[in-house]
Design a protein around this motif. Structure first.
Motif, PDB file in Angstrom:
ATOM      1  N   SER A  17      37.380  44.279  40.010  1.00  0.00           N
ATOM      2  CA  SER A  17      36.389  43.243  40.336  1.00  0.00           C
ATOM      3  C   SER A  17      35.830  43.481  41.722  1.00  0.00           C
ATOM      4  O   SER A  17      34.656  43.231  41.972  1.00  0.00           O
ATOM      5  CB  SER A  17      36.991  41.839  40.349  1.00  0.00           C
ATOM      6  OG  SER A  17      37.839  41.604  39.325  1.00  0.00           O
ATOM      7  N   ALA A  18      36.681  43.938  42.637  1.00  0.00           N
ATOM      8  CA  ALA A  18      36.212  44.147  44.017  1.00  0.00           C
ATOM      9  C   ALA A  18      35.165  45.254  44.048  1.00  0.00           C
ATOM     10  O   ALA A  18      34.122  45.125  44.687  1.00  0.00           O
ATOM     11  CB  ALA A  18      37.386  44.479  44.917  1.00  0.00           C
TER      12      ALA A  18
ATOM     13  N   ILE B 198      41.660  45.086  41.972  1.00  0.00           N
ATOM     14  CA  ILE B 198      41.663  46.553  41.884  1.00  0.00           C
ATOM     15  C   ILE B 198      42.297  46.955  40.545  1.00  0.00           C
ATOM     16  O   ILE B 198      42.930  46.121  39.900  1.00  0.00           O
ATOM     17  CB  ILE B 198      42.476  47.188  43.045  1.00  0.00           C
ATOM     18  CG1 ILE B 198      43.904  46.627  43.049  1.00  0.00           C
ATOM     19  CG2 ILE B 198      41.805  46.922  44.383  1.00  0.00           C
ATOM     20  CD1 ILE B 198      44.830  47.314  44.040  1.00  0.00           C
ATOM     21  N   PRO B 199      42.157  48.227  40.128  1.00  0.00           N
ATOM     22  CA  PRO B 199      42.773  48.614  38.852  1.00  0.00           C
ATOM     23  C   PRO B 199      44.282  48.314  38.862  1.00  0.00           C
ATOM     24  O   PRO B 199      44.964  48.577  39.850  1.00  0.00           O
ATOM     25  CB  PRO B 199      42.506  50.122  38.781  1.00  0.00           C
ATOM     26  CG  PRO B 199      41.285  50.322  39.606  1.00  0.00           C
ATOM     27  CD  PRO B 199      41.359  49.313  40.714  1.00  0.00           C
ATOM     28  N   SER B 200      44.754  47.716  37.792  1.00  0.00           N
ATOM     29  CA  SER B 200      46.163  47.320  37.641  1.00  0.00           C
ATOM     30  C   SER B 200      46.643  46.398  38.746  1.00  0.00           C
ATOM     31  O   SER B 200      47.845  46.301  38.998  1.00  0.00           O
ATOM     32  CB  SER B 200      47.082  48.542  37.580  1.00  0.00           C
ATOM     33  OG  SER B 200      46.698  49.358  36.516  1.00  0.00           O
TER      34      SER B 200
ATOM     35  N   THR C 142      38.568  37.940  44.142  1.00  0.00           N
ATOM     36  CA  THR C 142      39.991  38.072  44.430  1.00  0.00           C
ATOM     37  C   THR C 142      40.829  36.904  43.915  1.00  0.00           C
ATOM     38  O   THR C 142      41.998  37.077  43.615  1.00  0.00           O
ATOM     39  CB  THR C 142      40.242  38.335  45.929  1.00  0.00           C
ATOM     40  OG1 THR C 142      41.621  38.383  46.158  1.00  0.00           O
ATOM     41  CG2 THR C 142      39.652  37.268  46.810  1.00  0.00           C
ATOM     42  N   ILE C 143      40.227  35.697  43.796  1.00  0.00           N
ATOM     43  CA  ILE C 143      41.122  34.618  43.343  1.00  0.00           C
ATOM     44  C   ILE C 143      40.752  34.012  41.989  1.00  0.00           C
ATOM     45  O   ILE C 143      41.513  33.241  41.454  1.00  0.00           O
ATOM     46  CB  ILE C 143      41.285  33.507  44.406  1.00  0.00           C
ATOM     47  CG1 ILE C 143      39.998  32.726  44.601  1.00  0.00           C
ATOM     48  CG2 ILE C 143      41.783  34.047  45.718  1.00  0.00           C
ATOM     49  CD1 ILE C 143      40.197  31.550  45.544  1.00  0.00           C
ATOM     50  N   ASN C 144      39.586  34.379  41.425  1.00  0.00           N
ATOM     51  CA  ASN C 144      39.232  33.796  40.134  1.00  0.00           C
ATOM     52  C   ASN C 144      39.323  34.867  39.058  1.00  0.00           C
ATOM     53  O   ASN C 144      38.424  35.676  38.915  1.00  0.00           O
ATOM     54  CB  ASN C 144      37.803  33.238  40.191  1.00  0.00           C
ATOM     55  CG  ASN C 144      37.389  32.609  38.880  1.00  0.00           C
ATOM     56  OD1 ASN C 144      38.166  31.892  38.251  1.00  0.00           O
ATOM     57  ND2 ASN C 144      36.177  32.891  38.440  1.00  0.00           N
ATOM     58  N   MET C 145      40.443  34.899  38.346  1.00  0.00           N
ATOM     59  CA  MET C 145      40.642  35.971  37.368  1.00  0.00           C
ATOM     60  C   MET C 145      41.043  35.398  36.017  1.00  0.00           C
ATOM     61  O   MET C 145      42.232  35.351  35.678  1.00  0.00           O
ATOM     62  CB  MET C 145      41.705  36.938  37.885  1.00  0.00           C
ATOM     63  CG  MET C 145      41.292  37.628  39.154  1.00  0.00           C
ATOM     64  SD  MET C 145      42.286  39.066  39.441  1.00  0.00           S
ATOM     65  CE  MET C 145      41.455  39.738  40.875  1.00  0.00           C
ATOM     66  N   ASP C 146      40.066  35.008  35.233  1.00  0.00           N
ATOM     67  CA  ASP C 146      40.347  34.425  33.917  1.00  0.00           C
ATOM     68  C   ASP C 146      41.029  35.451  33.009  1.00  0.00           C
ATOM     69  O   ASP C 146      42.012  35.154  32.334  1.00  0.00           O
ATOM     70  CB  ASP C 146      39.040  33.991  33.240  1.00  0.00           C
ATOM     71  CG  ASP C 146      38.323  32.891  34.005  1.00  0.00           C
ATOM     72  OD1 ASP C 146      38.833  32.494  35.071  1.00  0.00           O
ATOM     73  OD2 ASP C 146      37.271  32.433  33.526  1.00  0.00           O
ATOM     74  N   GLY C 147      40.476  36.674  32.989  1.00  0.00           N
ATOM     75  CA  GLY C 147      41.004  37.709  32.095  1.00  0.00           C
ATOM     76  C   GLY C 147      42.436  38.069  32.464  1.00  0.00           C
ATOM     77  O   GLY C 147      43.303  38.244  31.587  1.00  0.00           O
ATOM     78  N   THR C 148      42.699  38.157  33.761  1.00  0.00           N
ATOM     79  CA  THR C 148      44.042  38.518  34.231  1.00  0.00           C
ATOM     80  C   THR C 148      45.049  37.434  33.863  1.00  0.00           C
ATOM     81  O   THR C 148      46.145  37.718  33.362  1.00  0.00           O
ATOM     82  CB  THR C 148      44.000  38.722  35.764  1.00  0.00           C
ATOM     83  OG1 THR C 148      43.117  39.799  36.030  1.00  0.00           O
ATOM     84  CG2 THR C 148      45.366  39.017  36.337  1.00  0.00           C
TER      85      THR C 148
ATOM     86  N   LEU D  64      32.152  52.986  45.496  1.00  0.00           N
ATOM     87  CA  LEU D  64      32.164  51.534  45.344  1.00  0.00           C
ATOM     88  C   LEU D  64      33.062  50.885  46.400  1.00  0.00           C
ATOM     89  O   LEU D  64      32.708  49.883  47.014  1.00  0.00           O
ATOM     90  CB  LEU D  64      32.624  51.142  43.933  1.00  0.00           C
ATOM     91  CG  LEU D  64      31.664  51.477  42.800  1.00  0.00           C
ATOM     92  CD1 LEU D  64      32.228  51.038  41.465  1.00  0.00           C
ATOM     93  CD2 LEU D  64      30.306  50.816  42.985  1.00  0.00           C
ATOM     94  N   LYS D  65      34.237  51.511  46.635  1.00  0.00           N
ATOM     95  CA  LYS D  65      35.180  50.899  47.575  1.00  0.00           C
ATOM     96  C   LYS D  65      34.687  50.993  49.020  1.00  0.00           C
ATOM     97  O   LYS D  65      35.002  50.148  49.847  1.00  0.00           O
ATOM     98  CB  LYS D  65      36.557  51.555  47.447  1.00  0.00           C
ATOM     99  CG  LYS D  65      37.350  50.985  46.273  1.00  0.00           C
ATOM    100  CD  LYS D  65      38.770  51.447  46.314  1.00  0.00           C
ATOM    101  CE  LYS D  65      39.021  52.456  45.238  1.00  0.00           C
ATOM    102  NZ  LYS D  65      40.204  53.249  45.370  1.00  0.00           N
ATOM    103  N   MET D  66      33.898  52.026  49.286  1.00  0.00           N
ATOM    104  CA  MET D  66      33.407  52.255  50.637  1.00  0.00           C
ATOM    105  C   MET D  66      32.642  51.033  51.165  1.00  0.00           C
ATOM    106  O   MET D  66      32.723  50.680  52.329  1.00  0.00           O
ATOM    107  CB  MET D  66      32.459  53.464  50.588  1.00  0.00           C
ATOM    108  CG  MET D  66      31.971  53.959  51.895  1.00  0.00           C
ATOM    109  SD  MET D  66      31.062  55.486  51.575  1.00  0.00           S
ATOM    110  CE  MET D  66      29.411  54.913  51.634  1.00  0.00           C
ATOM    111  N   ILE D  67      31.947  50.391  50.257  1.00  0.00           N
ATOM    112  CA  ILE D  67      31.024  49.337  50.675  1.00  0.00           C
ATOM    113  C   ILE D  67      31.668  47.941  50.637  1.00  0.00           C
ATOM    114  O   ILE D  67      31.159  46.987  51.219  1.00  0.00           O
ATOM    115  CB  ILE D  67      29.751  49.403  49.772  1.00  0.00           C
ATOM    116  CG1 ILE D  67      28.600  48.624  50.384  1.00  0.00           C
ATOM    117  CG2 ILE D  67      30.020  48.968  48.381  1.00  0.00           C
ATOM    118  CD1 ILE D  67      28.009  49.336  51.533  1.00  0.00           C
ATOM    119  N   VAL D  68      32.817  47.847  49.947  1.00  0.00           N
ATOM    120  CA  VAL D  68      33.340  46.507  49.670  1.00  0.00           C
ATOM    121  C   VAL D  68      33.748  45.701  50.906  1.00  0.00           C
ATOM    122  O   VAL D  68      33.365  44.538  51.046  1.00  0.00           O
ATOM    123  CB  VAL D  68      34.523  46.601  48.673  1.00  0.00           C
ATOM    124  CG1 VAL D  68      35.333  45.330  48.653  1.00  0.00           C
ATOM    125  CG2 VAL D  68      33.975  46.858  47.303  1.00  0.00           C
TER     126      VAL D  68
END
Ligand code: ASP
Length: 406
Positions: free
Chosen positions: A271-272, A348-350, A301-307, A44-48
């Motif tokens: 999310s990324a 990213i995680p955490s 990266t900037i819209n994080m309701d849950g966070t 997944l990260k390879m393509i981001v």
């Protein structure tokens, strides 16, 4: 693959669970689980990085006038700010009405070595540090941003480059056409990433079941319950209502079409990393590729309701555990810093743990609080990431309807 994803995911989870129950902690199985999980996240990260760079770029060069860009940009930022503020307000309101952890006394035994910051002094420093951190992430060498997967840096670079291309190149420019063509090739690559989801799930379920700590009870369980319940409320009631009222998408359609990215968000906690699958979902929801390629990478990266919701509730919870009384101005500080910290958190995680420290410092909660949060951090990250991803997709639907882009 699409049709088989749900049964495959359930089967993969079952395989992971059965293996963990039958052979708990077997070294070679633990190794295998870690390998599967790594493979999943790496693919997944390879393509981001290229996906974000080219999709934002092609989104911008597709806009045929600066006026159009201003409109979509303003709508996007307004949507992000309003929904994030809504999510924190929801979290804080639920906490003030219902705070189950107060049945047990604060952890008076916890001796802290960190300095208790004074509210005003530290909040100033913390804001300064947050803004500096944001700027440092945004304005970086494009190659460093791509290599380090600094999404905010990649987005900034491609917005700036896109704006200059928009001003310099004629509308029938071959460079613009090439950017669209490369973007389509990258979208194709991204659609292949979904194939590794079941592999990742076997690994993750095995690890989580093996490491389960059954002693996790009491106040932490109550805190987790509040975070999960409130996040679900946001995901099941608030966001679908916004999609319905603002984007004319029925809740059932939204649930069906966002199922895949939510599963990937739940299993990757990133999310990324979920972006490739989110692009597909946006397409299924009928969102124009111009809107999706602008709103999704920025949102991841900037819209994080849950966070933001998690950080607000966590600050109130830890304040109680450490015996601190948060007055109104401290609560407003929690609100504002949680909002800024969620904007600065990488998808990213955490990713929010660094920003969480800022929230704690801003209201004088000892940094040891982070260690307490870490005990429940992994399961809670899965749910807040899915809220972050759903928030981005609902944003796409609403903005697409009102931005008037093709
Ligand atoms: N894992 C979250 C995300 O990728 C960020 C966080 O809250 O830690 O959206």
């Amino acid at each position: 693959m699409d049709r088989y994803l749900f049964p495959t995911v359930v089967l993969a989870a079952l395989v992971g669970f059965v293996l963990a129950t039958a052979f708990p902690g077997t070294p070679w199985l633990l190794e295998g689980a870690a390998l599967f999980k790594e493979l999943f996240l790496s693919v997944l990260k390879m393509i981001v990085a290229p996906l974000v760079f080219f999709s934002v770029l092609s989104g911008i060069v597709r806009l045929d006038a600066a006026k159009q860009l201003r409109r979509i940009g303003t709508l996007t930022v307004a949507y992000y700010v309003i929904t994030t503020a809504f999510a924190i307000t929801l979290g804080l309101t639920v906490v003030f009405l219902f705070h189950p952890w107060t049945n047990a006394p604060p952890l008076s035994a916890i001796e802290t070595a960190s300095t208790h910051a004074t509210l005003i002094g530290t909040s100033e420093n913390t804001f300064g540090a947050l803004v500096r951190n944001l700027l440092a992430q945004m304005f970086v060498n494009p190659f460093a941003a791509l290599a380090k997967l600094n999404i905010l840096g990649i987005v900034t670079n491609s917005i700036v480059l896109g704006l200059s291309l928009l001003m310099v190149l004629p509308s029938d420019s071959v460079v613009k056409r090439s950017i669209h063509e490369i973007t389509n090739v990258i979208y194709k690559l991204a659609s292949w990433a979904v194939w590794v989801v079941p592999i990742g799930i076997v690994g993750i379920v095995y690890q989580m079941t093996t490491n389960a700590n059954l002693a996790l009870i009491g106040q932490l369980a109550a805190f987790s319950g509040v975070v999960i319940g409130t996040t679900l409320l946001h995901m099941v009631i608030i966001l679908p209502s916004i999609a319905w009222l603002g984007g004319r998408i029925k809740p059932a359609t939204l649930a069906k079409k966002t199922f895949r990215p939510i599963v990937v968000a739940l299993s990757s906690s990133s999310s990324a990393a979920t972006l490739p699958v989110s692009f597909h979902a946006a397409n299924d929801l009928g969102v124009s590729s111009t809107t999706a390629s602008f709103v999704l990478p920025l949102g991841s990266t900037i819209n994080m309701d849950g966070t933001a919701l998690f950080e607000g509730v966590a600050a109130i919870f830890l304040a109680y555990l450490f015996g601190l009384d948060l007055n109104a101005s401290a609560t407003v500080t929690v609100f504002l810093v949680a909002m800024l910290a969620s904007i600065g958190a990488p998808g990213i995680p955490s990713g929010s743990m660094a920003g969480m420290q800022m929230v704690l410092l801003a209201v004088g909660i000892p940094l040891e609080g982070i260690l307490i949060l870490l005990m429940v951090e992994r399961p809670l990250d899965t749910i807040r990431t899915s809220a972050n991803v759903l928030g981005d997709l609902v944003g796409c639907v609403v903005i697409d309807r009102h931005a008037d882009v093709k």
